[in-house]
Design an enzyme around this catalytic site. Structure first.
Site, PDB file in Angstrom:
ATOM      1  N   SER A 225     128.773 -21.421  98.542  1.00 16.87           N
ATOM      2  CA  SER A 225     128.841 -19.979  98.760  1.00 16.87           C
ATOM      3  C   SER A 225     130.253 -19.505  98.451  1.00 16.87           C
ATOM      4  O   SER A 225     131.229 -20.111  98.908  1.00 16.87           O
ATOM      5  CB  SER A 225     128.475 -19.643 100.207  1.00 16.87           C
ATOM      6  OG  SER A 225     128.540 -18.257 100.443  1.00 16.87           O
TER       7      SER A 225
ATOM      8  N   HIS B  30     130.308 -12.163  94.394  1.00 19.14           N
ATOM      9  CA  HIS B  30     129.652 -13.099  95.306  1.00 19.14           C
ATOM     10  C   HIS B  30     128.780 -14.030  94.486  1.00 19.14           C
ATOM     11  O   HIS B  30     128.161 -13.620  93.496  1.00 19.14           O
ATOM     12  CB  HIS B  30     128.798 -12.332  96.319  1.00 19.14           C
ATOM     13  CG  HIS B  30     127.685 -13.152  96.919  1.00 19.14           C
ATOM     14  ND1 HIS B  30     126.383 -13.069  96.461  1.00 19.14           N
ATOM     15  CD2 HIS B  30     127.683 -14.064  97.908  1.00 19.14           C
ATOM     16  CE1 HIS B  30     125.627 -13.896  97.162  1.00 19.14           C
ATOM     17  NE2 HIS B  30     126.379 -14.517  98.038  1.00 19.14           N
TER      18      HIS B  30
ATOM     19  N   HIS C 286     121.114   1.922 105.213  1.00 17.98           N
ATOM     20  CA  HIS C 286     121.706   2.997 106.015  1.00 17.98           C
ATOM     21  C   HIS C 286     122.732   3.811 105.228  1.00 17.98           C
ATOM     22  O   HIS C 286     123.139   4.879 105.681  1.00 17.98           O
ATOM     23  CB  HIS C 286     122.334   2.431 107.298  1.00 17.98           C
ATOM     24  CG  HIS C 286     123.524   1.550 107.075  1.00 17.98           C
ATOM     25  ND1 HIS C 286     123.420   0.184 106.897  1.00 17.98           N
ATOM     26  CD2 HIS C 286     124.848   1.828 107.009  1.00 17.98           C
ATOM     27  CE1 HIS C 286     124.629  -0.333 106.734  1.00 17.98           C
ATOM     28  NE2 HIS C 286     125.516   0.641 106.799  1.00 17.98           N
TER      29      HIS C 286
ATOM     30  N   GLY D 241     124.095 -22.570 114.237  1.00 17.85           N
ATOM     31  CA  GLY D 241     125.249 -23.283 114.765  1.00 17.85           C
ATOM     32  C   GLY D 241     126.291 -23.719 113.768  1.00 17.85           C
ATOM     33  O   GLY D 241     127.147 -24.552 114.094  1.00 17.85           O
TER      34      GLY D 241
END
Length: 297
Positions: free
Chosen positions: A119, A133, A197, A280
């Site tokens: 990533s 990205h 939004h 986690g």
């Protein structure tokens, strides 16, 4: 069959690490070659590399990876390149979400998973250089395996020729495998990287795919490798063309406001952020995508 899948997992994890190494080397070279512009008189940026660990509920080994972050470079204001391989069992919430979204049966009976990927998010010093990205990954459960990922461009000051060039490289790499991939995955990116939004996209798109499984692992692995290989030739020429473009405070203001939009998307909608935090994984690694500075009006 299990031995075959174990070998495939190892190959996928090794590829993501290889791609990480290629990108880190290329971006540090960009830093070294930045000899003009407002940040050229400071030391060339270097990646700070640290190990990450996934926390399991019972304290057992649950995998981890490498977090590589550069801050305050000549070209990059902040960039993170992470690789990880994590495994264990999915919690009830993650099981339910995966079963609902992917239609997998039996998750509650056998919630084991394995995931590996890379990533990357880059935030640039010069507002004329686009943020970007990229991620690619493989996910396995006893019920199904699949690949996912993509790459999208996030300029605060858009240059149509840069958008066209970025998409052309993505299309070229997709077309090597299937002529239907680029239009399908471009449309998916346009839908996925939309900020409801705000009523707008977070950038100028790229490609995005998930749940990619044609039942031929070798074919799909070759494709996801090409998705990763497309990143440097799609992005680096844009940086080289824009990194010395003069900019002013109004340009920087546009950049900071756009970064606010980027942060909103990643914190509210991004699946990878939600999955990483819920299962986690190291929070600093999950949230490395956030910009160093942002602004809201």
């Amino acid at each position: 069959m299990d031995a075959t899948m174990d070998n495939q997992k190892a190959r996928a994890a090794a590829w993501f690490r290889e791609l990480r190494d290629q990108i880190v080397e290329r971006f540090e070279a960009l830093e070294d070659n930045q000899t003009a512009g407002p940040f050229s008189d400071q030391p060339a940026g270097r990646f700070d590399v640290s190990e990450t660990k996934r926390a399991s509920a019972d304290g057992s080994d649950a995998g981890g990876g490498l977090m590589s972050v550069m801050r305050g470079g000549r070209v990059f204001e902040k960039i993170g390149v992470n690789v990880s391989t994590v495994y264990g069992t999915l919690g009830e919430r993650a099981q339910a979400a995966m079963a609902a979204r992917k239609g997998l049966e039996g998750m509650a009976d056998d919630p084991r998973f394995w995931a590996s990927g890379i990533s990357l998010v880059a935030h640039m010093q010069n507002p004329h250089c686009p943020a970007v990205h990229m991620n690619t990954r493989m996910f396995w459960t006893p019920h199904a395996w699949w690949f996912g990922g993509g790459s999208d461009l996030n300029p605060c000051i858009e240059y149509p020729e840069d958008t066209q060039a970025f998409h052309a490289v993505q299309k070229g790499h997709c077309d090597r495998h299937n002529a239907s991939y680029y239009p399908r995955f471009k449309e998916w990116a346009d839908e996925y990287f939309y900020v409801p939004h705000r009523g707008r996209a977070r950038g100028v798109g790229g490609i995005f795919l998930d749940d990619h499984n044609t039942s031929d692992w070798e074919t799909d692995f070759a494709f996801i490798q090409d998705v990763g290989r497309a990143f440097l030739p799609a992005f680096v020429p844009l940086v080289e063309a824009r990194r010395t473009t003069p900019w002013n405070e109004a340009d920087k203001d546009k950049q900071l406001i756009h970064r606010g939009l980027y942060a909103e998307y990643n914190l509210v909608y991004d699946r990878g952020t939600k999955f990483g935090l819920e299962t986690g994984h190291d929070a600093n690694a999950v949230l490395m995508s956030l910009p160093p500075l942002a602004k809201w009006v």
